[in-house]
Enzyme design. Structure first.
Site, PDB file in Angstrom:
ATOM      1  N   GLU A 265       0.838  -1.217   0.000  1.00  0.00           N
ATOM      2  CA  GLU A 265       0.000   0.000   0.000  1.00  0.00           C
ATOM      3  C   GLU A 265       0.868   1.259   0.000  1.00  0.00           C
ATOM      4  O   GLU A 265       0.463   2.289  -0.543  1.00  0.00           O
ATOM      5  CB  GLU A 265      -0.976  -0.004   1.178  1.00  0.00           C
ATOM      6  N   HIS A 268       1.402   2.181  -3.554  1.00  0.00           N
ATOM      7  CA  HIS A 268       0.262   2.943  -4.102  1.00  0.00           C
ATOM      8  C   HIS A 268       0.299   4.390  -3.604  1.00  0.00           C
ATOM      9  O   HIS A 268       0.115   5.333  -4.369  1.00  0.00           O
ATOM     10  CB  HIS A 268      -1.058   2.311  -3.649  1.00  0.00           C
TER      11      HIS A 268
HETATM   12 ZN    ZN Z   1      -2.569  -2.978  -4.926  1.00  0.00          ZN
END
Ligand code: ZN
Length: 500
Positions: A265, A268
């Site tokens: 994450e 991202h």
């Molecule tokens: Zn992902």
């Protein structure tokens, strides 16, 4: 600038971006903070917001502004940003013209209710409890598909990966399968070569949180620009380049889940944070496509987090927090454990080699749902049969089988392929990183992690959605999506680890 149509268009688009971020905040809150009974009223709030956003997005005045801005851009000497802005505004405009407001609202409501229903059904491992909301969502998605021309699965894909087609995905997935299946068979014969027991045991959530915040604090986010909260199905949400919401989930018996999930994450989040500051609140702010987004999360999770160099640096951090578990071990042991190849039930916990097979299974099922005659009620049986076929795994219950992922509850059909495409892209990008930063391994091993973020920012993040996904991919890796670098990367890694 505001006297031009282009300036006026940008002001309109900024409002739409705000509405989108508000919807994102409601969704983030639902999945992290909201009390359990808040779901029903939240669904109405999200439907109302979707209705307002749709009204704004289909306002005829916006259409006129787009047209006027297009001719300004065509007659002037536009920069890439102007060209990208009108391109994307036109695309979104055409899109919202085709989907009626009542359908947008129904989809938003069904997504919020579907999420709640999925959480309950998964906790109870009860597929029939989830079936009505799933059927409702699939019906709505069929209505959605009917708003467009073309092959159903291509229409679904296009929402996440503009320009990608089911046939192209199939071609890439066939090559992945052909490369991975024999590799998995080779490893299976030597399954005992790696002991990963050090990653299971007793890992209290509060201590895990401490470790995850240390790692997330070091990958390169500006202080004060991010937070990390627990959730049922981890995701990253951006409300702006200076407001990044990371989520993770803690399994107190398994350190790997939160560890690799959090690094994933972070990837991202770094993409969203790395968008050029002057694109804030424009239509170009935010990652370019789902596959490109996933290329970042997978690169951080795998090429970075599952590397020997990362463990050389991170091992003392982990040992300091979990002394009982790691005092007698060394970095190499954990590095090997973090790379054990073992067909398993759960996609998000899968190793790098078997991971794409989880995606291929979901892609085949989704195509059958929307283009074949697979009925939603038959999903558990079909799921279980495919797990046995492709991974040799018997599924013990629906919670760890067909109900394991959140996506279908929220209507995210066509999304899964982008995970494998991103995984493939990550290896292509990593080749470039290694060429451009010959010292990258040593940097990671000594805790100098910023150059990697800087590289990604310079070559990908800062552009946001300025270029189409295909153009962006060519700009960052020099050609189209190609599974060969990924296959070469995992084969070399696995053969070395397993002494094949
Ligand atoms: Zn992902």
């Amino acid at each position: 600038m505001s006297t031009t149509a282009y300036g006026a268009l940008n002001a309109r688009l900024a409002e739409l971006k705000d509405l989108d971020a508000i919807g994102g905040l409601l969704a983030w809150d639902q999945q992290t903070m909201m009390p359990a009974l808040g779901g029903a009223v939240r669904a109405e709030q999200m439907a109302t917001l979707a209705g307002i956003a749709h009204q704004r997005a289909t306002d005829p005045q916006l259409g006129r502004l787009i047209e006027a801005a297009e001719s300004e851009v065509a007659n002037g000497s536009p920069d890439d940003r102007m060209t990208g802005t009108v391109r994307l505004a036109r695309r979104q405009w055409e899109h919202s013209q085709r989907v009626p407001a009542d359908l947008e609202e129904a989809l938003a409501r069904a997504s919020a209710l579907g999420f709640d229903s999925w959480v309950e059904a998964r906790a109870a491992s009860d597929f029939t409890a989830f079936l009505p909301s799933l059927e409702r969502m699939i019906d709505l998605k069929r209505r959605y598909i009917d708003c467009f021309d073309g092959r159903p699965y291509d229409i679904l894909l296009d929402d996440y990966e503009e320009g990608m087609t089911a046939d192209e995905v199939s071609r890439i997935f066939d090559r992945l399968k052909a490369g991975l299946v024999p590799l998995i068979a080779r490893v299976r014969e030597r399954a005992d070569a790696i002991d990963d027991s050090c990653l299971t045991g007793d890992f209290p959530a509060d201590k895990q949180k401490q470790l995850m915040e240390q790692i997330a604090g070091k990958v390169g986010f500006a202080p004060g620009s991010w937070r990390l909260d627990p959730t049922a199905h981890p995701f990253a949400q951006s409300l702006g380049t200076t407001d990044i919401r990371l989520t993770t989930r803690y399994n107190e018996h398994d350190l790997a889940m939160a560890l690799f999930g959090t690094i994933h994450e972070c990837g991202h989040g770094l993409y969203e944070e790395g968008v050029a500051a002057d694109l804030e609140r424009t239509i170009l702010a935010g990652g370019c496509s789902s596959a490109l987004h996933e290329s970042q999360s997978r690169m951080w999770e795998n090429q970075f987090g599952r590397s020997r160099d990362f463990w050389q640096y991170a091992f003392p951090m982990v040992r300091d927090i979990f002394q009982d578990q790691f005092n007698q071990l060394d970095a190499e042991t954990v590095y090997r454990a973090a790379n054990k190849v073992m067909p398993s039930l759960i996609r998000v916990e899968a190793d790098e080699v078997t991971y794409p097979l989880h995606i291929i299974l979901r892609f085949e099922i989704e195509k059958e749902l929307f283009e074949g005659d697979l009925q939603p009620a038959d999903l558990p049986d079909v799921w279980n049969a495919k797990m046995r076929d492709s991974l040799g795994i018997d599924v013990p219950n629906v919670a760890d089988g067909v109900l394991q992922d959140v996506h279908w509850s929220e209507g995210l059909f066509g999304y899964f392929p982008t995970y494998a495409l991103g995984t493939v892209l990550a290896a292509q990008i990593w080749q470039r990183v290694r060429t451009d930063i010959p010292d990258i391994e040593n940097q990671i091993a000594t805790g100098e992690w910023l150059p990697l973020r800087e590289w990604a920012r310079e070559h990908l993040h800062r552009f946001g959605s300025t270029y189409s996904p295909q153009d962006t991919i060519v700009r960052v890796v020099g050609g189209p999506i190609d599974p060969n670098p990924f296959l070469a990367y995992v084969t070399a890694k696995v053969d070395a680890l397993y002494g094949v």
